[in-house]
Design a protein around this motif. Sequence first.
Motif, PDB file in Angstrom:
ATOM      1  N   ALA A   1      20.849  43.748   4.202  1.00  0.00           N
ATOM      2  CA  ALA A   1      21.317  42.848   5.224  1.00  0.00           C
ATOM      3  C   ALA A   1      21.263  43.344   6.578  1.00  0.00           C
ATOM      4  O   ALA A   1      20.427  42.732   7.468  1.00  0.00           O
ATOM      5  CB  ALA A   1      22.624  42.390   5.106  1.00  0.00           C
ATOM      6  N   TYR A   2      21.617  44.614   6.850  1.00  0.00           N
ATOM      7  CA  TYR A   2      21.495  45.025   7.969  1.00  0.00           C
ATOM      8  C   TYR A   2      20.047  45.551   8.738  1.00  0.00           C
ATOM      9  O   TYR A   2      19.966  45.122   9.817  1.00  0.00           O
ATOM     10  CB  TYR A   2      22.016  46.686   8.067  1.00  0.00           C
ATOM     11  CG  TYR A   2      21.999  47.412   9.130  1.00  0.00           C
ATOM     12  CD1 TYR A   2      22.835  47.284  10.461  1.00  0.00           C
ATOM     13  CD2 TYR A   2      21.085  48.489   9.266  1.00  0.00           C
ATOM     14  CE1 TYR A   2      22.576  48.015  11.676  1.00  0.00           C
ATOM     15  CE2 TYR A   2      20.922  49.272  10.457  1.00  0.00           C
ATOM     16  CZ  TYR A   2      21.790  48.953  11.559  1.00  0.00           C
ATOM     17  OH  TYR A   2      21.530  49.515  12.662  1.00  0.00           O
ATOM     18  N   PHE A   3      19.305  46.064   7.658  1.00  0.00           N
ATOM     19  CA  PHE A   3      17.987  46.210   8.357  1.00  0.00           C
ATOM     20  C   PHE A   3      17.022  44.974   8.338  1.00  0.00           C
ATOM     21  O   PHE A   3      16.252  44.899   9.478  1.00  0.00           O
ATOM     22  CB  PHE A   3      17.023  47.256   7.359  1.00  0.00           C
ATOM     23  CG  PHE A   3      17.395  48.859   7.526  1.00  0.00           C
ATOM     24  CD1 PHE A   3      17.037  49.467   8.665  1.00  0.00           C
ATOM     25  CD2 PHE A   3      18.417  49.353   6.950  1.00  0.00           C
ATOM     26  CE1 PHE A   3      17.279  50.587   9.119  1.00  0.00           C
ATOM     27  CE2 PHE A   3      18.588  50.712   7.251  1.00  0.00           C
ATOM     28  CZ  PHE A   3      18.181  51.274   8.520  1.00  0.00           C
ATOM     29  N   THR A   4      17.353  43.938   7.513  1.00  0.00           N
ATOM     30  CA  THR A   4      16.714  42.806   7.781  1.00  0.00           C
ATOM     31  C   THR A   4      17.048  41.925   9.244  1.00  0.00           C
ATOM     32  O   THR A   4      16.112  41.362   9.773  1.00  0.00           O
ATOM     33  CB  THR A   4      17.137  41.742   6.640  1.00  0.00           C
ATOM     34  OG1 THR A   4      16.677  42.249   5.525  1.00  0.00           O
ATOM     35  CG2 THR A   4      16.278  40.504   6.638  1.00  0.00           C
ATOM     36  N   LEU A   5      18.131  42.174   9.450  1.00  0.00           N
ATOM     37  CA  LEU A   5      18.747  41.653  10.539  1.00  0.00           C
ATOM     38  C   LEU A   5      18.219  42.348  11.853  1.00  0.00           C
ATOM     39  O   LEU A   5      17.864  41.764  12.888  1.00  0.00           O
ATOM     40  CB  LEU A   5      20.433  41.502  10.603  1.00  0.00           C
ATOM     41  CG  LEU A   5      21.069  40.910  11.888  1.00  0.00           C
ATOM     42  CD1 LEU A   5      20.497  39.593  12.048  1.00  0.00           C
ATOM     43  CD2 LEU A   5      22.516  41.052  11.747  1.00  0.00           C
TER      44      LEU A   5
END
Length: 126
Positions: free
Chosen positions: A76-80
């Motif tokens: 989720a962090y790297f997608t965001l």
Amino acid sequence: MNNINLSLLFSRLGFGLCLLTHGYFLLFRGLGSGFSSSADLAFQILYFSAYFTQLLCPVLIIFGIFTRISSATIFAYFTLKIYIHNPKFWLLSNSGGFVLEVDFLYIILSLALIFGGSGKYALRAD
């Protein structure tokens, strides 16, 4: 030889150690001055979750504790991060790879650990 548990162990160790080096750098150098320049809510969430995602989650993944939850957090962090920092992620760099090649590798490895779990060689098998 077909040992999925051993491959999950090496994936966890490599993924966790590489991401932990970013967390180590983050701990002593900070996020930089340009990172917190926006007042957008998604940007602020990304800013404050960087420490958790790059310091605690890799340690949990290395030891095989809450591997799927930690990997989902990293995903989720790297997608965001890709969505906020560079929405034109398909562009190529001067060396011929994607501009955000390392971020893509972290996303793919986190997906592999989400679906694969921690394996047998972990403190807490998923």
